[in-house]
Design a protein around this motif. Structure first.
Motif, short mmCIF file in Angstrom:
data_model
loop_
_atom_site.label_atom_id
_atom_site.label_comp_id
_atom_site.label_asym_id
_atom_site.label_seq_id
_atom_site.Cartn_x
_atom_site.Cartn_y
_atom_site.Cartn_z
N GLY A 118 0.81 -1.21 0.00
CA GLY A 118 0.00 0.00 0.00
C GLY A 118 0.84 1.26 0.00
O GLY A 118 1.96 1.28 -0.48
N THR A 119 0.31 2.30 0.58
CA THR A 119 1.00 3.58 0.59
C THR A 119 2.10 3.57 1.64
O THR A 119 1.86 3.24 2.81
N ARG A 120 3.28 3.91 1.22
CA ARG A 120 4.47 3.99 2.08
C ARG A 120 5.16 5.33 1.84
O ARG A 120 4.76 6.11 0.98
N SER A 121 6.23 5.56 2.54
CA SER A 121 7.05 6.75 2.33
C SER A 121 8.17 6.41 1.36
O SER A 121 8.67 5.27 1.36
N LYS A 122 8.57 7.38 0.57
CA LYS A 122 9.79 7.22 -0.19
C LYS A 122 10.96 7.26 0.80
O LYS A 122 10.82 7.72 1.92
N ARG A 123 12.11 6.79 0.36
CA ARG A 123 13.31 6.86 1.18
C ARG A 123 13.96 8.22 0.96
O ARG A 123 14.24 8.60 -0.17
N TYR A 124 14.21 8.95 2.06
CA TYR A 124 14.80 10.28 1.93
C TYR A 124 15.45 10.70 3.24
O TYR A 124 15.28 10.07 4.28
N LEU A 136 17.33 18.46 1.09
CA LEU A 136 16.39 17.37 0.80
C LEU A 136 17.06 16.38 -0.14
O LEU A 136 17.54 16.76 -1.21
N ASN A 137 17.10 15.11 0.27
CA ASN A 137 17.76 14.05 -0.49
C ASN A 137 16.80 12.89 -0.66
O ASN A 137 16.63 12.09 0.26
N VAL A 138 16.17 12.80 -1.81
CA VAL A 138 15.19 11.74 -2.09
C VAL A 138 15.85 10.70 -2.98
O VAL A 138 16.40 11.04 -4.04
N GLU A 139 15.80 9.46 -2.56
CA GLU A 139 16.41 8.37 -3.33
C GLU A 139 15.64 8.15 -4.64
O GLU A 139 14.42 7.93 -4.60
N PRO A 140 16.32 8.18 -5.78
CA PRO A 140 15.63 7.88 -7.05
C PRO A 140 15.25 6.41 -7.18
O PRO A 140 14.27 6.06 -7.81
N ASP A 141 16.04 5.54 -6.55
CA ASP A 141 15.77 4.09 -6.54
C ASP A 141 15.38 3.73 -5.11
O ASP A 141 16.20 3.83 -4.20
N PRO A 142 14.12 3.30 -4.89
CA PRO A 142 13.66 3.04 -3.52
C PRO A 142 14.42 1.93 -2.80
O PRO A 142 14.40 1.86 -1.57
N SER A 143 15.11 1.08 -3.53
CA SER A 143 15.86 0.01 -2.86
C SER A 143 17.30 0.41 -2.56
O SER A 143 18.05 -0.35 -1.95
N ALA A 144 17.69 1.62 -2.97
CA ALA A 144 19.06 2.08 -2.75
C ALA A 144 19.14 2.97 -1.51
O ALA A 144 18.18 3.63 -1.13
N VAL A 145 20.31 2.96 -0.90
CA VAL A 145 20.60 3.88 0.19
C VAL A 145 21.91 4.58 -0.21
O VAL A 145 23.00 4.07 0.04
N THR A 146 21.75 5.70 -0.89
CA THR A 146 22.93 6.44 -1.35
C THR A 146 22.85 7.88 -0.85
O THR A 146 23.38 8.19 0.19
#
Length: 156
Positions: A118-124, A136-146
């Motif tokens: 369902g609805t989740r937060s993006k990684r940022y 503000l740093n929003v991950e373009p790939d939700p499975s990445a932590v960069t």
């Protein structure tokens, strides 16, 4: 409209430890420097193994660099967030706040629809100074932590 650097943090109620402990986002950020970390979900592999541990480990350094509080927000209930924080050893380092209905994630336009969940937060990650977003740093790939990792905060 997406949240951008220079925008004020919206007025949304989050929850800490239980549904009875309300933390208002606007009040939380007023007069302080806050690092806010958005995580897709508590106890998920990337969040638990790669994203949040850096903030727990770097808490003292970030606070020495002028951060008043480090806060993690995820779309989970407050009991799950409290248990996740306990597992990570976050007590006294990172406040674990629940956004159970994704109200905050939607208000800052950082919500994502995740299949099966369902609805989740993006990684940022973001830096908030006296209620205004300064980084503000929003991950373009939700499975990445960069770019949202603790060691990538500029704190400018």
């Amino acid at each position: 409209m997406s949240l951008e650097v220079g925008d004020k943090i919206p007025n949304v109620d989050l929850f800490e430890n239980s549904p009875m402990e309300v933390v208002n986002s606007e009040e939380l950020c007023s007069g302080k420097t806050i690092v806010l970390v958005g995580a897709p979900g508590a106890f998920t592999p990337d969040c638990t193994l790669k994203h949040l541990p850096g903030y727990v480990e770097d808490a003292d350094d970030l606070k020495a660099r002028g951060v008043d509080e480090i806060v993690c927000v995820a779309v989970n209930d407050p009991f799950v967030m409290a248990a996740w924080g306990q597992t990570l050893g976050a007590s006294g380092k990172v406040r674990m706040l629940a956004d159970p209905m994704a109200a905050f994630a939607k208000a800052v336009d950082l919500a994502a629809d995740v299949p099966l969940f369902g609805t989740r937060s993006k990684r940022y990650s973001m830096v908030i100074r006296d209620g205004v977003v300064s980084e503000l740093n929003v991950e373009p790939d939700p499975s990445a932590v960069t770019i949202s990792a603790s060691n990538n905060l500029k704190l400018e």
